[in-house]
Write a protein that holds these residues in place. Structure first.
Motif, PDB file in Angstrom:
ATOM      1  N   THR A  77     -28.659  14.040   3.467  1.00 14.49           N
ATOM      2  CA  THR A  77     -30.070  14.285   3.126  1.00 14.49           C
ATOM      3  C   THR A  77     -30.296  14.223   1.623  1.00 14.49           C
ATOM      4  OG1 THR A  77     -29.710  16.667   3.158  1.00 14.49           O
ATOM      5  CG2 THR A  77     -30.512  15.666   5.187  1.00 14.49           C
ATOM      6  N   THR A  78     -29.401  14.817   0.855  1.00 15.28           N
ATOM      7  CA  THR A  78     -29.581  14.767  -0.600  1.00 15.28           C
ATOM      8  C   THR A  78     -29.417  13.347  -1.132  1.00 15.28           C
ATOM      9  OG1 THR A  78     -27.266  15.391  -0.918  1.00 15.28           O
ATOM     10  CG2 THR A  78     -28.906  17.158  -0.995  1.00 15.28           C
ATOM     11  N   LEU A  81     -32.661  11.480  -0.340  1.00  9.91           N
ATOM     12  CA  LEU A  81     -33.728  11.897  -1.264  1.00  9.91           C
ATOM     13  C   LEU A  81     -33.468  11.361  -2.673  1.00  9.91           C
ATOM     14  CD1 LEU A  81     -34.238  15.554  -0.013  1.00  9.91           C
ATOM     15  CD2 LEU A  81     -35.828  13.642   0.259  1.00  9.91           C
ATOM     16  N   THR A  86     -38.768   9.526   0.919  1.00  8.74           N
ATOM     17  CA  THR A  86     -39.600  10.724   1.019  1.00  8.74           C
ATOM     18  C   THR A  86     -38.935  11.692   1.998  1.00  8.74           C
ATOM     19  OG1 THR A  86     -40.907   9.851   2.857  1.00  8.74           O
ATOM     20  CG2 THR A  86     -41.678   9.344   0.618  1.00  8.74           C
ATOM     21  N   PRO A  87     -39.333  12.969   1.966  1.00 12.77           N
ATOM     22  CA  PRO A  87     -38.763  13.904   2.944  1.00 12.77           C
ATOM     23  C   PRO A  87     -39.000  13.470   4.392  1.00 12.77           C
ATOM     24  CG  PRO A  87     -39.821  15.111   1.179  1.00 12.77           C
ATOM     25  CD  PRO A  87     -40.130  13.664   0.958  1.00 12.77           C
ATOM     26  N   TRP A  88     -40.165  12.885   4.670  1.00 16.91           N
ATOM     27  CA  TRP A  88     -40.451  12.417   6.029  1.00 16.91           C
ATOM     28  C   TRP A  88     -39.516  11.267   6.412  1.00 16.91           C
ATOM     29  CZ3 TRP A  88     -42.783  14.155  10.139  1.00 16.91           C
ATOM     30  CH2 TRP A  88     -43.093  13.280  11.163  1.00 16.91           C
ATOM     31  N   THR A  90     -36.580  10.701   5.155  1.00 10.74           N
ATOM     32  CA  THR A  90     -35.248  11.281   5.284  1.00 10.74           C
ATOM     33  C   THR A  90     -35.080  11.932   6.654  1.00 10.74           C
ATOM     34  OG1 THR A  90     -35.130  11.666   2.913  1.00 10.74           O
ATOM     35  CG2 THR A  90     -33.636  12.948   4.287  1.00 10.74           C
ATOM     36  N   MET A  91     -36.109  12.640   7.089  1.00 10.93           N
ATOM     37  CA  MET A  91     -36.014  13.305   8.385  1.00 10.93           C
ATOM     38  C   MET A  91     -35.927  12.293   9.525  1.00 10.93           C
ATOM     39  SD  MET A  91     -38.542  15.950  10.310  1.00 10.93           S
ATOM     40  CE  MET A  91     -39.686  14.670  10.742  1.00 10.93           C
TER      41      MET A  91
END
Length: 195
Positions: A77-78, A81, A86-88, A90-91
């Motif tokens: 995840t890091t 990013l 974007t966080p979305w 990444t998810m």
């Protein structure tokens, strides 16, 4: 904090239900359904079983899926990013794909629990051996049928053998579904292990 909201919601539903039933269903839902659609309504029905099984199975699915999501390595995840996702993104592209074998396993474990459940189905459906396609009528599952009728059947009778055949069908169904689930889970694990 949620308990007062649930209590207030239940109280409000009980207070408004006679008014809504009078306005929308001519005062009686059962009579309205029979007159308008020709559908009978039994108090213990398939819809009640669906809700009860949802309350029984969803917490287990949620906890296993949550463990799968939180077991995704932090460096993935890091790294995503840090590369500008974007966080979305990444998810959806990293976390959910990496955790997908665990999420699929959670769903299949919940499905297996729902298929094998006997007592919730017996209590909530009225143990009706005659079934139709309406969700407002009762039903009886294979496992409930075996549990109810096995003590009553005579050993080595046709009824006894049919119950063992039903158990064999239930076993084969469970075996096939679990085998397919394991094959799919292994494919997901191989496909997304390179992330």
């Amino acid at each position: 904090m949620l308990i007062p909201v649930v209590i207030f919601g239940a109280w409000l539903a009980f207070q408004l239900s006679p008014t809504i039933e009078a306005l929308c269903f001519k005062g009686d839902l059962r009579t309205w359904m029979r007159e308008e659609f020709g559908i009978g309504y039994d108090q213990r029905n398939t819809l009640v079983v669906g809700l009860a099984m949802g309350f029984a199975v969803i917490p287990m699915i949620f906890s296993i899926a949550e463990d799968a999501i939180f077991s995704v390595p932090k460096h993935l995840t890091t790294g995503s990013l840090a590369l500008g996702a974007t966080p979305w993104q990444t998810m959806t592209k990293v976390v959910l794909l990496t955790a997908s074998p665990g999420i699929f396993s959670a769903i299949m474990i919940g499905f297996g629990r729902a298929v094998g459940e006997t007592m919730i189905v017996l209590m909530a459906t009225g143990n009706t051996a005659v079934m139709d396609l309406s969700i407002f009528q009762g039903l009886r599952t294979l496992s409930a049928n075996i549990a109810v009728e096995m003590p009553e059947s005579e050993v080595n009778s046709t009824h006894y053998r049919v119950l063992f055949l039903a158990a064999l069908v239930l076993f084969m169904f469970t075996f096939v579904v679990n085998t397919l689930a394991e094959v799919i889970r292994q494919n997901l694990r191989q496909k997304y292990s390179s992330l």
